[in-house]
Each structure stands twice: as C-alpha cells, then as structure tokens.
Design a protein around this motif. Structure first.
Motif, mmCIF file in Angstrom:
data_model
loop_
_atom_site.group_PDB
_atom_site.id
_atom_site.type_symbol
_atom_site.label_atom_id
_atom_site.label_comp_id
_atom_site.label_asym_id
_atom_site.label_seq_id
_atom_site.Cartn_x
_atom_site.Cartn_y
_atom_site.Cartn_z
ATOM 1 N N LEU A 28 -1.969 14.726 1.190
ATOM 2 C CA LEU A 28 -2.648 15.670 0.312
ATOM 3 C C LEU A 28 -2.533 15.236 -1.144
ATOM 4 C CD1 LEU A 28 -1.936 19.279 1.657
ATOM 5 C CD2 LEU A 28 -4.163 18.298 1.069
ATOM 6 N N SER A 29 -1.404 14.611 -1.480
ATOM 7 C CA SER A 29 -1.195 14.176 -2.850
ATOM 8 C C SER A 29 -2.284 13.194 -3.287
ATOM 9 C CB SER A 29 0.188 13.533 -2.992
ATOM 10 O OG SER A 29 0.378 13.010 -4.280
ATOM 11 N N VAL A 30 -2.580 12.225 -2.418
ATOM 12 C CA VAL A 30 -3.627 11.253 -2.743
ATOM 13 C C VAL A 30 -4.986 11.940 -2.812
ATOM 14 C CG1 VAL A 30 -4.834 9.198 -1.917
ATOM 15 C CG2 VAL A 30 -2.341 9.324 -1.755
ATOM 16 N N LEU A 31 -5.243 12.851 -1.860
ATOM 17 C CA LEU A 31 -6.536 13.533 -1.808
ATOM 18 C C LEU A 31 -6.767 14.361 -3.084
ATOM 19 C CD1 LEU A 31 -8.929 13.823 0.132
ATOM 20 C CD2 LEU A 31 -7.870 15.930 0.990
ATOM 21 N N VAL A 32 -5.746 15.058 -3.541
ATOM 22 C CA VAL A 32 -5.868 15.850 -4.772
ATOM 23 C C VAL A 32 -6.140 14.942 -5.966
ATOM 24 C CG1 VAL A 32 -4.595 17.321 -6.395
ATOM 25 C CG2 VAL A 32 -4.495 17.786 -3.932
ATOM 26 N N LYS A 33 -5.491 13.785 -6.011
ATOM 27 C CA LYS A 33 -5.717 12.850 -7.120
ATOM 28 C C LYS A 33 -7.165 12.359 -7.147
ATOM 29 C CE LYS A 33 -1.037 11.007 -7.863
ATOM 30 N NZ LYS A 33 -0.298 12.013 -7.121
ATOM 31 N N VAL A 34 -7.743 12.115 -5.969
ATOM 32 C CA VAL A 34 -9.142 11.677 -5.906
ATOM 33 C C VAL A 34 -10.049 12.777 -6.448
ATOM 34 C CG1 VAL A 34 -11.021 10.943 -4.386
ATOM 35 C CG2 VAL A 34 -8.684 10.126 -3.966
ATOM 36 N N VAL A 35 -9.784 14.024 -6.010
ATOM 37 C CA VAL A 35 -10.595 15.151 -6.476
ATOM 38 C C VAL A 35 -10.516 15.284 -7.994
ATOM 39 C CG1 VAL A 35 -10.772 17.671 -6.464
ATOM 40 C CG2 VAL A 35 -10.507 16.423 -4.308
ATOM 41 N N ARG A 36 -9.338 15.206 -8.533
ATOM 42 C CA ARG A 36 -9.163 15.369 -9.975
ATOM 43 C C ARG A 36 -9.857 14.254 -10.764
ATOM 44 N NH1 ARG A 36 -2.875 17.512 -10.305
ATOM 45 N NH2 ARG A 36 -3.391 19.736 -10.142
ATOM 46 N N GLN A 37 -9.731 13.006 -10.275
ATOM 47 C CA GLN A 37 -10.385 11.899 -10.988
ATOM 48 C C GLN A 37 -11.907 12.026 -10.939
ATOM 49 O OE1 GLN A 37 -9.024 7.918 -10.313
ATOM 50 N NE2 GLN A 37 -6.866 8.494 -10.185
ATOM 51 N N LEU A 38 -12.439 12.513 -9.801
ATOM 52 C CA LEU A 38 -13.882 12.732 -9.701
ATOM 53 C C LEU A 38 -14.335 13.764 -10.739
ATOM 54 C CD1 LEU A 38 -14.649 12.792 -5.859
ATOM 55 C CD2 LEU A 38 -15.782 11.360 -7.571
ATOM 56 N N CYS A 39 -13.576 14.856 -10.849
ATOM 57 C CA CYS A 39 -13.958 15.918 -11.776
ATOM 58 C C CYS A 39 -13.782 15.490 -13.222
ATOM 59 C CB CYS A 39 -13.150 17.187 -11.487
ATOM 60 S SG CYS A 39 -13.612 17.981 -9.921
ATOM 61 N N GLU A 40 -12.852 14.592 -13.492
ATOM 62 C CA GLU A 40 -12.701 14.075 -14.844
ATOM 63 C C GLU A 40 -13.919 13.249 -15.249
ATOM 64 O OE1 GLU A 40 -7.788 13.752 -14.854
ATOM 65 O OE2 GLU A 40 -9.037 11.945 -14.967
ATOM 66 N N ASP B 157 0.834 -1.198 0.000
ATOM 67 C CA ASP B 157 0.000 0.000 0.000
ATOM 68 C C ASP B 157 0.871 1.250 0.000
ATOM 69 O OD1 ASP B 157 -0.691 -0.897 3.394
ATOM 70 O OD2 ASP B 157 0.941 0.352 2.647
ATOM 71 N N VAL B 158 0.218 2.396 -0.081
ATOM 72 C CA VAL B 158 0.926 3.677 -0.155
ATOM 73 C C VAL B 158 1.739 3.924 1.118
ATOM 74 C CG1 VAL B 158 0.649 6.179 -0.306
ATOM 75 C CG2 VAL B 158 -0.742 4.667 -1.741
ATOM 76 N N ALA B 159 1.166 3.623 2.269
ATOM 77 C CA ALA B 159 1.857 3.888 3.532
ATOM 78 C C ALA B 159 3.190 3.145 3.596
ATOM 79 C CB ALA B 159 0.973 3.500 4.715
ATOM 80 N N GLU B 160 3.184 1.882 3.202
ATOM 81 C CA GLU B 160 4.413 1.100 3.204
ATOM 82 C C GLU B 160 5.417 1.665 2.207
ATOM 83 O OE1 GLU B 160 5.930 -3.501 2.460
ATOM 84 O OE2 GLU B 160 3.784 -3.040 2.550
ATOM 85 N N ALA B 161 4.940 2.074 1.030
ATOM 86 C CA ALA B 161 5.839 2.649 0.028
ATOM 87 C C ALA B 161 6.429 3.959 0.504
ATOM 88 C CB ALA B 161 5.073 2.857 -1.282
ATOM 89 N N LEU B 162 5.625 4.771 1.191
ATOM 90 C CA LEU B 162 6.140 6.038 1.724
ATOM 91 C C LEU B 162 7.191 5.805 2.788
ATOM 92 C CD1 LEU B 162 2.824 8.125 1.947
ATOM 93 C CD2 LEU B 162 4.799 8.586 0.470
ATOM 94 N N LEU C 75 0.781 3.547 -6.911
ATOM 95 C CA LEU C 75 -0.113 3.127 -5.837
ATOM 96 C C LEU C 75 -1.120 4.218 -5.509
ATOM 97 C CD1 LEU C 75 2.479 1.364 -3.490
ATOM 98 C CD2 LEU C 75 0.534 0.262 -4.602
ATOM 99 N N GLN C 76 -0.678 5.478 -5.528
ATOM 100 C CA GLN C 76 -1.591 6.583 -5.228
ATOM 101 C C GLN C 76 -2.676 6.709 -6.294
ATOM 102 O OE1 GLN C 76 1.044 9.961 -4.780
ATOM 103 N NE2 GLN C 76 1.144 9.707 -2.555
ATOM 104 N N ILE C 77 -2.281 6.537 -7.565
ATOM 105 C CA ILE C 77 -3.264 6.615 -8.648
ATOM 106 C C ILE C 77 -4.295 5.490 -8.520
ATOM 107 C CG2 ILE C 77 -3.551 6.347 -11.147
ATOM 108 C CD1 ILE C 77 -0.840 7.802 -11.451
ATOM 109 N N GLY C 78 -3.794 4.299 -8.208
ATOM 110 C CA GLY C 78 -4.714 3.175 -8.024
ATOM 111 C C GLY C 78 -5.620 3.372 -6.833
ATOM 112 N N GLN C 79 -5.059 3.883 -5.745
ATOM 113 C CA GLN C 79 -5.864 4.135 -4.550
ATOM 114 C C GLN C 79 -6.906 5.212 -4.823
ATOM 115 O OE1 GLN C 79 -4.301 6.340 -1.001
ATOM 116 N NE2 GLN C 79 -4.284 4.291 -0.099
ATOM 117 N N ALA C 80 -6.473 6.259 -5.555
ATOM 118 C CA ALA C 80 -7.396 7.345 -5.863
ATOM 119 C C ALA C 80 -8.546 6.849 -6.738
ATOM 120 C CB ALA C 80 -6.649 8.483 -6.553
#
Length: 972
Positions: free
Chosen positions: A880-892, A800-805, A849-854
């Motif tokens: 915040l990086s993951v959160l922004v990706k979720v927002v952007r994918q929703l708007c797309e 997961d993202v946490a482990e990668a970070l 991982l962030q893109i997949g999670q988002a």
C-alpha cells in the motif's frame, strides 16, 4: 484397479501420517534374494554414490548437541546444521557459504521436544531414539527436482538393486487455500523415470508439504516408499526417502512467498534402508543391532531375542532387548558429543534414557550390576563407560527401593483401586533418588494397575507453583513458626536445630561430590495452619522440627535444599521434603506424609544431590561475580543482595552508572579466569572479631553469628584474615553461611544474561553457569554471525523493493531473536545497537526504492491517460505504501485530476489507494470513494477527505474499476 489404488492410497496416508510400526514375524525375509551388504557398506555406498558419480562434497556429521539453536533439544534431522543456508544467514566468508552440493550421514536423536520417539522405543520393531539420516543437498539452485529424483531412483534401483516394482512414490497435490498448484512437474518426472501411474500417488500439505517451523523456508516434497508385502496382497508401505524442494518461505503473517534461491533437502534413515536391503522386517534384526543384542544375551544370560511385540512378547523380554540396545547407542553417542546426564534440558532427557535402560536391563533381563556400562565399546570406555557405570550403580538401589514401595502399596489396594498419586509422586520427587514418572507409569502398566492421573496433575501443578516461587526469595507464608510458636519452644527448652551436617560433603578424586546422610529425631510436628500436633496422617502436608538436619534452609539468598526423609528401619516409605526454612534458629522442614509420622520418630534425611550441587555452583559463582565486579568497576561497588537457585543467580550491586558492554565482558572474563584455574575454595568458622579489620573482606549490612563462616577462594582463611596479607583485596573473601563448591572448576563457565537498573545507583545482574552458559555463548556467536551477514548484504544494496523488504524483515527477525534469546548481555547490547542502525539504513533504502518505483509507474500512467478530471486504473505494487506514493505523484503532476488505483495481489487480494482533486471537494471525498470501491470487493477502507486507502478481494477487477468510475462520475 481404481479400488486397489484407493486402498493403497489409504495405507500410504496412514504410513505418512504416523511412523510405521513394523510388526509381524521379524525374521521372515522380504524376498528370496541373498542379503545385501553390511550397514557400513550401505552407508559407504550412499556417500560414494553422491561424491563420485554426482560431485557432492562429503561433510561430517554435526554433533547431536545443537550449536546455537535454542529451538532444539538434540539435532534431529540432517538439515539442522545447514539451517543458516536455508535461512539466508550463513556468513558469506564461512566455509559453509561455499557449499553447493553436499551429502552426509547425520547422527540424530529424537527424544524430547517436537520429535519424540522415546515412549515408542521397544513397543514396535522400528522406533529409535538414535538413528542415522542419510541425505544429499543442493543449495541455491545447484540442481532441483529432476536431478534429485533421478539420483534417488538411480541409487535405489541400480546401486542398491531394489526391485522397481516394490517402490511407490507420492507428490504434492496442491493447496488451493494457500494458492499452491499441484506439483505436476514432480509427478511427470517420476512417470518419465518409469514409475507406473498406479504407484504415483498425490497428497495434500499435511503429507507432502514440508516446513522447517512456523516461519521460514518450506516447500513441496516427494516421498519414496517401499512395499513390504512385495506384491502379495495389499501394499504395506513404509517411507524410505523424503525429497524436499525448498522454494517458498512462510512469512510471519502466514503467507507464502517464493524464495530467492531454491534448495534440495533429502533424508533417508539408514536403519530402515539397511532393514530393506538385508531382507528384514525389523531394523533390530540388522547388523546395526544384532551384535548388541548378542552382547545383551551374553551379559544377562537371558533367553534369545525373538523379535516379538505386544501380547506375544511374554514377560516383555524382547521389548527390553530393544530398549536397552537402542538406549545404549543413544547414550554412547550423546556422551561422546558432550551431552551428559543431568537435571535440565538435553541432560535431563539423557538421564531419563539411562534410567529407563537400567530399569529394563535389571528388572526384566535380570542383568548384573555394571552390565549397562559393559556394552559401551572398549575404544570409548574411558570416555563413556565410567559415566554410565557410575550412574547405573547409583540408580540400582533406588530402583530396588522403588519396586518394593510399589509392591507394598499394591498389596494394600483393592481390585478396582487406582495407584495413589502421592506414592508415585514421592517416588519421582527427588531428582537423585526418584524414578522418572514415565517409568513409574510403565511399571504400573505392566502390572495392570491404573495410576491416579488427576491427583498426579494436581501435585504437578503444586510443584510448578512452588518452583516458580523459588525463582524469587520465598515470602514467609503458609508453614511458618510465628512468635507464639517460637516462644513456646523456648519455654519448653527445645534447643535450636543443629544444622552443621549440611556442610558434611567431600570431593572425590573423580571430581564428583559425596553428600552424607543425617539421622535425627522428630521433636515437633505442625499442621499447615501452624498448629502443633503429636502426629500427622497419610497425605498431610506438615512441618517437621528435628533436633538436627543436613538440609540447607533458605537464607543468604540461597534456595532451600529439597529431598526426602525415611523412618529409620522403614526405608521403603519416602517423606518428600519440598523445602526447609529458618525460624528463629529452628529449621522447619516442609513435607508430605505418605503414612503416619509422630513425635519421637527417628528419621534419616537425604538431600537431593543434583539440586544441592547446582546451588553450590551458583553460590560460588555469585562470590566470583561479586569479586570480578569490584575488580572491574572499583572498590566502591557494593553487593546489595542476591538470590540463587539451580537454574540461575541474581546479584544486585551499587553502581554509579549502567554497566557498559565492555565492562560486562571484562567481568565475565575475570570470572572465567578464576574458574579455569580451578582454585580451591576454603571455608572455616572463625571468631567474628577476627573479621572486623580485614581490608577487602566482603560482608553485607546484617547481623552475623559468632563464630562466623568465612569463604575464601584460592587462599586459606587464616592467610586471608591476616591484615598484613592484603589477600582479601586480590581474591574473593566473604562472610557466608551458604554451601559452596570445594574447587572453582566445577562452575564450568559464567555468562551474564541480563542487567537492569532497579533504581538510581543499583543494578541487578542475572547470570547462568556451566552447560547453560556454554550454550548461551554458542547462541550468541551464532546470532553474531547472522548479524554480520545481514550487514554485508545491506552494504551490497538491493535491486528492488521486494528484496529490500525481505532484508528489512530479516533484520526485524534478528532484533527479536537477539532481544529474547539467552545469550551474553554484553553481546546482546552490541548486536542490538548494530541491528537498529541496520534497520534505519534498510528503511531509508526502502523509501528511496519505493519513491523511484512510484516515479516510474507514475510516468507510465500519465503516458497511458490523457489529461482529464479522472484516472482510474490498475498498477502493480508490492505494498500500500508504494501504491499511495504513485497516487500522490500522479496528483502532484496533474493537480486537477482525481486518481484511484487498484493493485492485484496473490490469492485475489486487491489493494486500493485514491486522492481527490482540491476542486472536486467537498461533495467528492477520497474516504467515501475508497469505501464504495472496497465495499464492492468485500473489504474495508480508511483515510481522509483528500487521501484514502483500503483493501478487498475480487477476481473481477473490471467490475471494481467500473464501480470506481461510476461513483466518481456521480460525484463530479
């Protein structure tokens, strides 16, 4: 009852916050029970208990000399050798990687650094510079709190038979600021084991939260304490055992994150445990020390040891007993582990310990010469005793002279006068003769005299500034003979200084060097501004011109000697000499006059032997390095300059390109080979004309004297200068006026720790030798293993993202460690290249991982919300990086929808990200939307009209969401 428990808690807090000093009658037994087994049996019982009853693997004690850990002077805790496991850097293919539950008795030294008990030894009945730490460990969750507490209680009460009513325990009471709850689990475990609630006390993070350092694994701890009072009066608690539960990691930003694996780390001092089991109030009354104390009495014919402290210890006899007994144990263990008395780092600490022991044994116990070495066990006499005897004998004369100087100075002082800082500094300035400043302070303290601390601080600052100047070639300033002064000397017919005595030294059969003294006459005296005077007075900084000297004046890149001089017939007054400079053939000595000195005085000069020897080793190493560079890079490699002092050497050479890691390593190997062969170093003065046509002879573009001094490694000078021999092409042969070793073996080792381009075609190399070089190699190997482990963990992939970070952060930490550590430069370059590649791979993995999670969270939100102009909701996100990706994918996927998401974090922190649909602008902007919501949460926001983000803190997320919706609806 509540009042008595509160009083006990206060006593316990004092016991925890500072190491307890066991005062009082040391021979009064703690109970009427017969004494327990000997210390060896206590140690064996501990190890056998964990091995036989609980399946622990017994591992040997590590050396007290830290391996590859620059943060430590000495190993000071049982956990030191297991740090790679706690830090997650252990090589998965190593033996240590297989450790699950282990136990041992670790040799520990606490003298210098963060944990320093040196000054307390002797003053009380419990402090030691050397002790054994009994410990058991469980790695990776092998077992945790319940098993650790149960095992400890079983061992103390059933195996050692300590009455349960004399044991108290403490546990972690939580830390609201860090978001940590009280460790009620541990409290309940102790209660279930039968410990009464009145003897289970809680404390905050200062007492019951253990941390490895500013960052790294940490966790709550529980401590077991023993009541010395035994129920008679108020409890007198001393800590026996500390059980640490490593379950958090302190991040670089100060936050705490849970560890992926939990560990148990415990430590119990053998000396204190033995004192408890043998019914003693003092660790010095146990069989760990009684044989030594008996040997001290027999060797010194001193009064018997009575265990007195403070004012009751008349003449400080018992204090001296404890100091000598403790220090000889530390010396023996450290020397057997390869740490020898020296001039910097751990060797310097050991040197202080040795001299402190000599002073107490000679001055207070009236021991005969050679006494200290006689305490070393016969079985290790050939390894240790001779070294102790040699340093002891060398220091006895200095100690006696120092005592006479102190007594003589005290006779000149008034009742309220402070002891002059200049005299104390003169006693301590020379590393070879001087008494350590702490020893001078102690000797004055015993006489009830106060030292001028302000003056001492000023002198220390001046010395530090001077030492900083020594790192680079000294600029000609301050004390210096200008052209007018030199002209006056020539007009008066004063001959140049005869400095040939600087080469008068020899090599003893045991490998040590003997440096002779030099008698001279004061020809000229100068004040700081260069004015010639007939005499100088007390405290004056001055320049001395002598007819001859054995001091090496700075030239040829070698730092000046330092040391002291005395007037012939008055050896008790030391004139510290900070440096010597060459001025037109005359050598000017920079000194401080503690008393009057005048022209015509006869003086005797003493060089600082340790300083000189370190310079000699660095200078010979510089020649070997110069030769090795030519061997590796070709004959076109030319030396451009060098500088050396006792700490390191610097060599500037011409190179076509920057040296590769392979070339740096080859150069080091060539030097190592010459060092290991212990080649003789030949030095001889020859006519300059003989050196003109010698192939391979190394010289610089400067004027040489005639005759000139030639230094040849491994080949006699006459043979090296024979044009037909070609010897100068096969070994190091140079024109050099410096002082050198007589054999190469004393260099020990050489490591190039830095290289950089000064200009096109010129490279500067920095190198260290001896013990420093060996430590640099060990640190390099340690870091290389950590890099290898990081490579393997990255290859395994992250769940997961946490482990990668976490892995990315670890790689970043390694990059910083490798970049700043003192280690082989070739290895630094290789490891940094590997780590930067790993960092790129880790960042790529994180993004994926962030893109997949988002994407997953986006689908969940779309399923939860019907199509409309607005989505305002909460979602879990690590950053915040993951959160922004979720927002952007929703708007797309919903272009006409404006989105704002909040993500709650630990300790009430909230992340915010938003994006406004194109059709809603320009009246509705993302930056204003985020600012309205984050301001409501007491935070801040930033971004553009389309996308924005921010942070805040709140416990009422619904109110924040309502604010977000209300603002958006007011703008739409």
């Amino acid at each position: 009852m509540a009042a008595s428990v509160a009083a006990a808690a206060r006593r316990l807090r004092r016991a925890i916050r500072r190491s307890p000093a066991w005062r009082g009658p040391s021979h009064r037994p703690l109970s009427s029970e017969p004494p327990a087994a000997k210390a060896s049996a206590v140690r064996a019982a501990f190890l056998n208990f964990f091995r036989d009853r609980h399946g622990h693997r017994l591992v040997p004690s590590a050396s007290v000399r830290p391996r590859g850990d620059p943060s430590l002077l000495f190993v000071n805790a049982g956990m030191n050798q297991f740090k790679p496991i706690f830090l997650g850097t252990v090589d998965p293919r190593s033996e240590m990687a297989g450790f699950r539950r282990v136990a041992n008795s670790q040799k520990c030294v606490r003298a210098g650094g963060r944990h320093n008990d040196l000054e307390d030894v002797g003053r009380d009945l419990s402090h030691h510079t050397f002790f054994e730490m009994l410990g058991n460990w469980a790695f990776g969750g092998e077992y945790f709190k319940e098993e650790a507490c149960s095992m400890a209680w079983e061992l103390l009460t059933q195996v050692y038979g300590i009455p349960t009513e004399r044991l108290w325990v403490s546990y972690f009471d939580g830390d609201p600021k860090a978001g940590l709850e009280p460790d009620l689990e541990t409290r309940d475990i102790w209660l279930s084991l039968g410990v009464p609630a009145t003897r289970v006390l809680s404390f905050g993070p200062q007492e019951n939260f253990w941390e490895m350092g500013n960052t790294g694994p940490c966790g709550p701890c529980t401590e077991i304490h023993y009541d010395l009072a035994g129920g008679v009066g108020a409890p007198q608690l001393v800590e026996l055992w500390n059980l640490v539960f490593m379950q958090h990691n302190r991040e670089a930003d100060g936050s705490l994150q849970p560890l992926p694996q939990w560990h148990v780390d415990t430590g119990m001092g053998l000396e204190r445990l033995v004192a408890v089991l043998q019914g003693k109030h003092s660790t010095y009354d146990t069989d760990l020390f009684s044989p030594l104390l008996h040997a001290i009495q027999q060797g010194c014919r001193a009064p018997p040891y009575l265990g007195r402290v403070g004012v009751a210890d008349e003449g400080r006899t018992d204090t001296a007993y404890r100091v000598v007994a403790d220090h000889i144990r530390t010396l023996s263990v450290c020397i057997s582990d390869g740490v020898f008395p020296g001039m910097s780092g751990p060797p310097l600490v050991l040197r202080r310990i040795l001299r402190r022991a000599v002073r107490f044994s000679m001055e207070i116990l009236k021991a005969p010469p050679g006494f200290l070495g006689s305490l070393v066990p016969v079985v290790v006499e050939t390894l240790i005793s001779n070294l102790v005897l040699e340093d002891e004998a060398a220091f006895l004369a200095s100690l006696e002279r120092g005592r006479r100087i102190i007594d003589r100075t005290l006779r000149t002082l008034g009742p309220s006068d402070m002891f002059p800082a200049e005299v104390a500094w003169s006693l301590s300035l020379s590393g070879d003769l001087g008494l350590p400043l702490d020893m001078v302070k102690l000797m004055l303290e015993e006489k009830g005299v106060q030292l001028d601390s302000t003056g001492l601080e000023r002198l220390a600052q001046e010395a530090a500034q001077h030492q900083a100047r020594q790192a680079e070639p000294v600029q000609k300033q301050g004390l210096w003979l200008d052209v007018h002064a030199l002209g006056e000397l020539q007009r008066q017919g004063v001959p140049p200084t005869d400095s040939s005595p600087k080469y008068n030294y020899s090599l003893r059969p045991n490998g040590s060097y003997e440096f002779g003294t030099c008698e001279a006459q004061v020809l000229k005296l100068y004040t700081e501004d260069g004015t010639a005077v007939a005499s100088v007075g007390k405290g004056q900084r001055c320049g001395l011109l002598l007819d001859r000297t054995n001091f090496y004046a700075e030239q040829g890149g070698q730092a000046s000697d330092r040391g002291y001089l005395v007037r012939v017939g008055q050896e008790d007054v030391l004139f510290p000499v900070a440096r010597a400079q060459v001025c037109g053939g005359f050598i000017l000595h920079e000194a401080v006059a503690p008393e009057c000195l005048q022209i015509g005085d006869q003086v005797q000069l003493h060089v600082d032997k340790a300083w000189r020897l370190a310079c000699m080793a660095k200078h010979t190493a510089t020649h070997l390095l110069n030769w090795a560079l030519r061997q590796t890079l070709g004959p076109g490699t030319e030396q451009q300059g060098s500088h050396l002092n006792p700490e390191q050497l610097r060599l500037d050479v011409t190179t076509q390109t920057a040296l590769t890691p392979e070339q740096l390593r080859a150069v080091e190997n060539t030097v190592q080979e010459a060092v290991q062969q212990d080649k003789p170093v030949y030095m001889e003065e020859v006519p300059l004309a003989l050196t003109a046509q010698v192939p391979g002879l190394r010289s610089l573009d400067e004027v040489y004297p005639d005759p000139v001094r030639v230094v040849s490694v491994g080949v006699p000078v006459a043979h090296a200068l024979d044009p037909a021999s070609q010897a100068a092409l096969q070994t190091s042969v140079e024109l050099c006026c410096g002082t050198h070793l007589l054999r190469t073996g004393a260099v020990g080792d050489l490591v190039i720790i830095g290289d950089r381009q000064l200009s096109k075609g010129t490279t500067r190399l920095l190198a260290i030798t001896g013990e420093q070089a060996q430590q640099a190699r060990e640190l390099g190997q340690n870091l290389a293993q950590e890099v290898k482990a990081a490579t393997e963990r990255l290859s395994q992939g992250s769940r997961d993202v946490a482990e990668a970070l976490r892995l990315s952060k670890n790689i970043g930490r390694l990059i910083e460690a490798v970049d700043t550590s003192v280690m082989p430069q070739w290895q630094r370059r290789e490891l940094l290249a590997t780590l930067k590649m790993l960092q790129r791979r880790a960042n790529t993995a994180i993004r994926k991982l962030q893109i997949g999670q988002a994407a997953k969270k986006t689908q969940e939100l779309l399923e939860r919300h019907s199509k409309g102009p607005l989505i305002v909701d909460t979602v879990s996100a690590e950053s915040l990086s993951v959160l922004v990706k979720v927002v952007r994918q929703l708007c797309e996927q919903a272009p006409s929808t404006s989105v704002l998401l909040l993500s709650p974090q630990s300790m009430g922190k909230v992340l915010c990200a938003c994006q406004v649909a194109q059709g809603a602008m320009p009246t509705f902007t993302a930056e204003a939307w985020a600012l309205a919501v984050c301001s409501h949460m007491g935070g801040k926001a930033w971004g553009s009209r389309v996308v924005a983000q921010g942070t805040g803190s709140t416990t009422d997320l619904e109110a924040a969401l309502s604010t977000a919706r209300a603002y958006a609806l007011s703008q739409l």
